[in-house]
Design an enzyme around this catalytic site. Structure first.
Site, PDB file in Angstrom:
ATOM      1  N   LEU A   1       0.814  -1.218   0.000  1.00  0.00           N
ATOM      2  CA  LEU A   1       0.000   0.000   0.000  1.00  0.00           C
ATOM      3  C   LEU A   1       0.843   1.263   0.000  1.00  0.00           C
ATOM      4  O   LEU A   1       0.565   2.229   0.712  1.00  0.00           O
ATOM      5  CB  LEU A   1      -0.954  -0.012   1.201  1.00  0.00           C
ATOM      6  CG  LEU A   1      -1.936  -1.181   1.243  1.00  0.00           C
ATOM      7  CD1 LEU A   1      -2.794  -1.122   2.491  1.00  0.00           C
ATOM      8  CD2 LEU A   1      -2.820  -1.205  -0.015  1.00  0.00           C
TER       9      LEU A   1
ATOM     10  N   ASN B   1      -0.718  -4.877   4.088  1.00  0.00           N
ATOM     11  CA  ASN B   1       0.596  -4.274   3.925  1.00  0.00           C
ATOM     12  C   ASN B   1       1.540  -4.915   4.927  1.00  0.00           C
ATOM     13  O   ASN B   1       1.116  -5.432   5.968  1.00  0.00           O
ATOM     14  CB  ASN B   1       0.537  -2.754   4.149  1.00  0.00           C
ATOM     15  CG  ASN B   1       1.791  -2.051   3.650  1.00  0.00           C
ATOM     16  OD1 ASN B   1       2.014  -1.964   2.441  1.00  0.00           O
ATOM     17  ND2 ASN B   1       2.619  -1.564   4.559  1.00  0.00           N
TER      18      ASN B   1
ATOM     19  N   SER C   1      -0.283   1.793 -16.480  1.00  0.00           N
ATOM     20  CA  SER C   1       0.299   3.056 -16.917  1.00  0.00           C
ATOM     21  C   SER C   1      -0.557   4.228 -16.467  1.00  0.00           C
ATOM     22  O   SER C   1      -1.781   4.169 -16.498  1.00  0.00           O
ATOM     23  CB  SER C   1       0.423   3.076 -18.448  1.00  0.00           C
ATOM     24  OG  SER C   1       0.933   4.315 -18.892  1.00  0.00           O
ATOM     25  N   GLY C   2       0.121   5.289 -16.065  1.00  0.00           N
ATOM     26  CA  GLY C   2      -0.589   6.506 -15.656  1.00  0.00           C
ATOM     27  C   GLY C   2      -0.097   7.058 -14.340  1.00  0.00           C
ATOM     28  O   GLY C   2      -0.565   8.102 -13.897  1.00  0.00           O
ATOM     29  N   GLY C   3       0.842   6.346 -13.709  1.00  0.00           N
ATOM     30  CA  GLY C   3       1.386   6.838 -12.448  1.00  0.00           C
ATOM     31  C   GLY C   3       0.354   6.828 -11.339  1.00  0.00           C
ATOM     32  O   GLY C   3      -0.703   6.196 -11.442  1.00  0.00           O
TER      33      GLY C   3
ATOM     34  N   LYS D   1       4.100  -3.416 -21.480  1.00  0.00           N
ATOM     35  CA  LYS D   1       4.396  -2.269 -20.609  1.00  0.00           C
ATOM     36  C   LYS D   1       5.856  -1.838 -20.737  1.00  0.00           C
ATOM     37  O   LYS D   1       6.161  -0.643 -20.708  1.00  0.00           O
ATOM     38  CB  LYS D   1       4.080  -2.631 -19.154  1.00  0.00           C
ATOM     39  CG  LYS D   1       4.353  -1.506 -18.144  1.00  0.00           C
ATOM     40  CD  LYS D   1       3.552  -0.240 -18.471  1.00  0.00           C
ATOM     41  CE  LYS D   1       3.438   0.708 -17.280  1.00  0.00           C
ATOM     42  NZ  LYS D   1       4.696   1.121 -16.691  1.00  0.00           N
TER      43      LYS D   1
ATOM     44  N   HIS E   1       6.055   0.076 -23.934  1.00  0.00           N
ATOM     45  CA  HIS E   1       5.352   1.333 -23.666  1.00  0.00           C
ATOM     46  C   HIS E   1       6.272   2.319 -22.957  1.00  0.00           C
ATOM     47  O   HIS E   1       6.382   3.485 -23.342  1.00  0.00           O
ATOM     48  CB  HIS E   1       4.114   1.026 -22.818  1.00  0.00           C
ATOM     49  CG  HIS E   1       3.480   2.205 -22.158  1.00  0.00           C
ATOM     50  ND1 HIS E   1       2.392   2.878 -22.681  1.00  0.00           N
ATOM     51  CD2 HIS E   1       3.774   2.844 -20.991  1.00  0.00           C
ATOM     52  CE1 HIS E   1       2.059   3.866 -21.877  1.00  0.00           C
ATOM     53  NE2 HIS E   1       2.874   3.859 -20.837  1.00  0.00           N
ATOM     54  N   ASN E   2       6.959   1.865 -21.907  1.00  0.00           N
ATOM     55  CA  ASN E   2       7.873   2.741 -21.179  1.00  0.00           C
ATOM     56  C   ASN E   2       9.057   3.152 -22.046  1.00  0.00           C
ATOM     57  O   ASN E   2       9.536   4.288 -21.962  1.00  0.00           O
ATOM     58  CB  ASN E   2       8.379   2.036 -19.916  1.00  0.00           C
ATOM     59  CG  ASN E   2       7.349   2.013 -18.805  1.00  0.00           C
ATOM     60  OD1 ASN E   2       6.177   2.326 -19.033  1.00  0.00           O
ATOM     61  ND2 ASN E   2       7.759   1.625 -17.620  1.00  0.00           N
TER      62      ASN E   2
ATOM     63  N   GLU F   1       8.157   5.935 -24.172  1.00  0.00           N
ATOM     64  CA  GLU F   1       8.088   7.151 -23.370  1.00  0.00           C
ATOM     65  C   GLU F   1       9.466   7.796 -23.208  1.00  0.00           C
ATOM     66  O   GLU F   1       9.593   9.017 -23.187  1.00  0.00           O
ATOM     67  CB  GLU F   1       7.487   6.819 -22.003  1.00  0.00           C
ATOM     68  CG  GLU F   1       6.793   7.979 -21.330  1.00  0.00           C
ATOM     69  CD  GLU F   1       5.922   7.507 -20.179  1.00  0.00           C
ATOM     70  OE1 GLU F   1       4.814   8.050 -20.031  1.00  0.00           O
ATOM     71  OE2 GLU F   1       6.345   6.605 -19.431  1.00  0.00           O
ATOM     72  N   TYR F   2      10.510   6.964 -23.105  1.00  0.00           N
ATOM     73  CA  TYR F   2      11.869   7.506 -23.058  1.00  0.00           C
ATOM     74  C   TYR F   2      12.173   8.284 -24.337  1.00  0.00           C
ATOM     75  O   TYR F   2      12.790   9.352 -24.300  1.00  0.00           O
ATOM     76  CB  TYR F   2      12.884   6.375 -22.881  1.00  0.00           C
ATOM     77  CG  TYR F   2      13.097   5.941 -21.457  1.00  0.00           C
ATOM     78  CD1 TYR F   2      14.140   6.442 -20.704  1.00  0.00           C
ATOM     79  CD2 TYR F   2      12.239   5.017 -20.861  1.00  0.00           C
ATOM     80  CE1 TYR F   2      14.339   6.043 -19.391  1.00  0.00           C
ATOM     81  CE2 TYR F   2      12.417   4.609 -19.554  1.00  0.00           C
ATOM     82  CZ  TYR F   2      13.473   5.118 -18.817  1.00  0.00           C
ATOM     83  OH  TYR F   2      13.652   4.725 -17.518  1.00  0.00           O
TER      84      TYR F   2
ATOM     85  N   LYS G   1      14.283   3.303 -14.172  1.00  0.00           N
ATOM     86  CA  LYS G   1      13.869   2.094 -13.466  1.00  0.00           C
ATOM     87  C   LYS G   1      14.283   0.822 -14.186  1.00  0.00           C
ATOM     88  O   LYS G   1      14.190  -0.264 -13.628  1.00  0.00           O
ATOM     89  CB  LYS G   1      12.352   2.109 -13.265  1.00  0.00           C
ATOM     90  CG  LYS G   1      11.876   3.206 -12.327  1.00  0.00           C
ATOM     91  CD  LYS G   1      10.379   3.136 -12.117  1.00  0.00           C
ATOM     92  CE  LYS G   1       9.908   4.207 -11.134  1.00  0.00           C
ATOM     93  NZ  LYS G   1       8.441   4.159 -10.918  1.00  0.00           N
TER      94      LYS G   1
END
Length: 330
Positions: free
Chosen positions: A12, A34, A130-132, A185, A188-189, A192-193, A263
């Site tokens: 969490l 958690n 995706s979307g933070g 994903k 996708h990332n 984004e770079y 990351k």
């Protein structure tokens, strides 16, 4: 409060907390767990009014709170922490239950985990999200892999909490078996770079060649964001460029350390592209640069001044942009 939850979230931190809240806001009863129980109870105390939550302090309590087939979302750091959580919960699950990994795992790890858990009758669903933190709360783009059977049970829930396209279609689909979700994903990332590299180069041209100030470039980016280039990255770049450092009165972009880390997903994309013989130079360049940190590589001499702020540089270390220029003539 109901006695059983339709889905559970363990881990969490910000992403896990917001995803759990998103499920609850959309009418699902959510079990919470958690490693430190204090964080679980804090979430219920602060956001309990948003929907139905069941707080669990132990792994056994958490699993017992889930209806069959159990849907257990893991939102912890990729790598060994994910393996540790799986090892903790898998013995408590039954055939037909599923573990959904919403972290940025390497797709090869996801394929291994899916194979191992499939032998025990447990579905493992590697899922790109995706979307933070804002997307996790208000509607992310979701890329689940795993078996078609798991998507039949999980898919409608993901479709309800996901972002929606202009035509109302949910931004989620079953992208393929085992590690497909995390593979998509990863790519996708990586893309984004490349987007961020393009934005950085556009900024440099406007600043160093066009002579625009950061505030003026922010206005240009805002204009771009009203047309075909409309995007979250353009939007937040404009916000950053318009920000002024309170301590110095300088544009924040000239004061902040010119250093970034990654990351790993961009680097993974490049590595897999090399294996497959696919050219991805637009992704490779920013991924190569991202781990580089700290001092500029130009040779320092006394009188060196920062290209942006014109303040004196120290040996190998510019006070603002980490870039050196040769001494200006007296």
């Amino acid at each position: 409060m109901t006695d059983s939850a339709q889905i559970g979230v363990t881990g969490l931190a910000v992403m896990g907390r917001n995803l759990a809240r998103n499920f609850a806001r959309n009418g699902f009863t959510v079990a919470l767990h958690n490693r430190t129980a204090a964080r679980t109870h804090a979430l219920v105390e602060e956001f309990g009014g948003e929907g139905e939550f069941i707080a669990a302090e132990t792994a056994k309590e958490f699993v017992a709170a889930l209806e069959r087939p159990r849907r257990l979302v893991v939102m912890v750091k990729a790598g060994e922490p994910t393996d540790a959580v799986i090892q903790e919960f898998a013995p408590l699950l039954e055939p037909g239950d599923m573990i959904i990994d919403g972290g940025n795992a390497h797709f090869a790890d996801t394929r291994r985990r899916e194979r191992e858990l499939r032998e025990r009758g447990i579905h493992f669903v590697g899922t790109g999200i995706s979307g933070g933190e804002e997307g996790a709360l208000h509607g992310p783009s979701i890329m689940p892999g795993g078996s078609p059977e798991s998507y039949e049970s999980l898919g409608p829930m993901l479709e309800k909490i996901s972002a929606k396209a202009a035509d109302g279609a949910p931004c989620v689909t079953h992208v393929g078996p085992d590690g497909a979700g995390h593979f998509v994903k990863m790519v996708h990332n990586g893309i984004e770079y490349a987007d961020m590299q393009l934005i950085g180069e556009a900024y440099q041209l406007l600043r160093d060649v066009g002579g625009y100030s950061p505030a003026e470039i922010a206005d240009i980016f805002r204009t771009w964001n009203t047309g075909r280039l409309d995007s979250y990255l353009i939007e937040i770049t404009a916000e950053v460029l318009s920000h002024v450092d309170a301590a110095t009165g300088e544009p924040f972009v000239d004061v902040v350390v010119d250093q970034a880390e990654q990351k790993g997903t961009g680097r993974w994309t490049v590595q897999i592209a090399l294996d497959l013989g696919v050219p991805v130079s637009g992704i490779a360049e920013p991924s190569r640069r991202a781990p580089a940190a700290g001092p500029c590589r130009s040779r320092w001499t006394s009188g060196c001044r920062c290209r942006a702020s014109r303040r004196p540089c120290s040996p190998g270390r510019c006070p603002a942009t980490r870039r050196c220029v040769r001494p200006r003539a007296a």
